[in-house]
Design a protein around this motif. Sequence first.
Motif, PDB file in Angstrom:
ATOM      1  N   LEU A  17      -1.490 -14.389  -0.704  1.00  0.00           N
ATOM      2  CA  LEU A  17      -1.367 -12.855   0.029  1.00  0.00           C
ATOM      3  C   LEU A  17       0.093 -12.293  -0.024  1.00  0.00           C
ATOM      4  O   LEU A  17       0.232 -11.171  -0.628  1.00  0.00           O
ATOM      5  N   GLU A  18       1.034 -13.265   0.181  1.00  0.00           N
ATOM      6  CA  GLU A  18       2.349 -12.827   0.124  1.00  0.00           C
ATOM      7  C   GLU A  18       2.972 -12.717  -1.261  1.00  0.00           C
ATOM      8  O   GLU A  18       3.257 -11.467  -1.674  1.00  0.00           O
ATOM      9  N   ARG A  19       2.448 -13.382  -2.321  1.00  0.00           N
ATOM     10  CA  ARG A  19       2.874 -13.470  -3.458  1.00  0.00           C
ATOM     11  C   ARG A  19       2.192 -12.050  -4.429  1.00  0.00           C
ATOM     12  O   ARG A  19       3.067 -11.467  -4.995  1.00  0.00           O
ATOM     13  N   ARG A  20       0.986 -11.767  -3.684  1.00  0.00           N
ATOM     14  CA  ARG A  20       0.348 -10.460  -4.146  1.00  0.00           C
ATOM     15  C   ARG A  20       0.932  -9.182  -3.500  1.00  0.00           C
ATOM     16  O   ARG A  20       0.303  -8.024  -3.927  1.00  0.00           O
ATOM     17  N   GLY A  21       1.884  -9.422  -2.653  1.00  0.00           N
ATOM     18  CA  GLY A  21       2.192  -8.124  -1.941  1.00  0.00           C
ATOM     19  C   GLY A  21       1.440  -7.672  -0.912  1.00  0.00           C
ATOM     20  O   GLY A  21       1.468  -6.495  -0.569  1.00  0.00           O
ATOM     21  N   LEU A  22       0.114  -8.368  -0.310  1.00  0.00           N
ATOM     22  CA  LEU A  22      -0.650  -7.885   0.463  1.00  0.00           C
ATOM     23  C   LEU A  22      -0.062  -8.179   1.706  1.00  0.00           C
ATOM     24  O   LEU A  22      -0.615  -7.440   2.801  1.00  0.00           O
ATOM     25  N   VAL A  23       0.651  -9.050   2.226  1.00  0.00           N
ATOM     26  CA  VAL A  23       1.411  -9.346   3.437  1.00  0.00           C
ATOM     27  C   VAL A  23       2.929  -9.784   3.209  1.00  0.00           C
ATOM     28  O   VAL A  23       3.247 -10.274   2.033  1.00  0.00           O
TER      29      VAL A  23
ATOM     30  N   GLY B 159       2.114  -5.732 -10.345  1.00  0.00           N
ATOM     31  CA  GLY B 159       1.909  -4.677 -11.142  1.00  0.00           C
ATOM     32  C   GLY B 159       0.366  -4.450 -11.241  1.00  0.00           C
ATOM     33  O   GLY B 159       0.014  -3.543 -11.966  1.00  0.00           O
ATOM     34  N   GLN B 160      -0.588  -5.205 -10.498  1.00  0.00           N
ATOM     35  CA  GLN B 160      -1.899  -5.026 -10.746  1.00  0.00           C
ATOM     36  C   GLN B 160      -2.315  -3.949  -9.601  1.00  0.00           C
ATOM     37  O   GLN B 160      -1.749  -3.752  -8.278  1.00  0.00           O
ATOM     38  N   SER B 161      -3.389  -3.334  -9.573  1.00  0.00           N
ATOM     39  CA  SER B 161      -3.845  -2.635  -8.527  1.00  0.00           C
ATOM     40  C   SER B 161      -4.624  -3.338  -7.660  1.00  0.00           C
ATOM     41  O   SER B 161      -5.874  -4.059  -8.066  1.00  0.00           O
ATOM     42  N   GLU B 162      -4.261  -3.323  -6.231  1.00  0.00           N
ATOM     43  CA  GLU B 162      -4.881  -4.217  -5.484  1.00  0.00           C
ATOM     44  C   GLU B 162      -6.387  -3.709  -4.534  1.00  0.00           C
ATOM     45  O   GLU B 162      -6.904  -4.056  -3.996  1.00  0.00           O
ATOM     46  N   ALA B 163      -6.341  -2.242  -4.758  1.00  0.00           N
ATOM     47  CA  ALA B 163      -7.523  -1.501  -4.213  1.00  0.00           C
ATOM     48  C   ALA B 163      -8.512  -1.194  -5.236  1.00  0.00           C
ATOM     49  O   ALA B 163      -9.336  -0.383  -4.660  1.00  0.00           O
TER      50      ALA B 163
END
Length: 130
Positions: A73-79, A7-11
């Motif tokens: 990275l996978e947990r954060r939805g980046l990969v 739910g966090q903004s990654e960029a």
Amino acid sequence: MKNPVSGQSEAEPMDQDSFVREGPGRRFLEPRLLYLIREKPSHGYKLAERARELPFPGPAPDTAAIYRMLRELERRGLVTSEWKGGGSGPRQRIYRITPEGTARLEEWLRALKERVALLNRFIAMCEGGG
């Protein structure tokens, strides 16, 4: 962009504390891996080999740290990852970058360029040019 998992903004823009904590403090693992996965989706061991070839200062990251970062990275939805193979060799988890991961890599590039510009200004000052 909002990460569907956290739910966090990654960029979001990277502040100085985040840059130091996530960059030099972690051997720039996040941008290294995002770059490598963007260039060629791969499994962890291959990514570890390729990460050591990238031009970053300091010691090369160890394999255990790379696998921990891949899980993060996978947990954060980046990969994302999926298991492949198993025919002639062991099954391998192949990592792919997500749109959120691409946006995060772009943010890393912006932050790195800003730091390079600051360092270049300081070098010029020290050399008497400004």
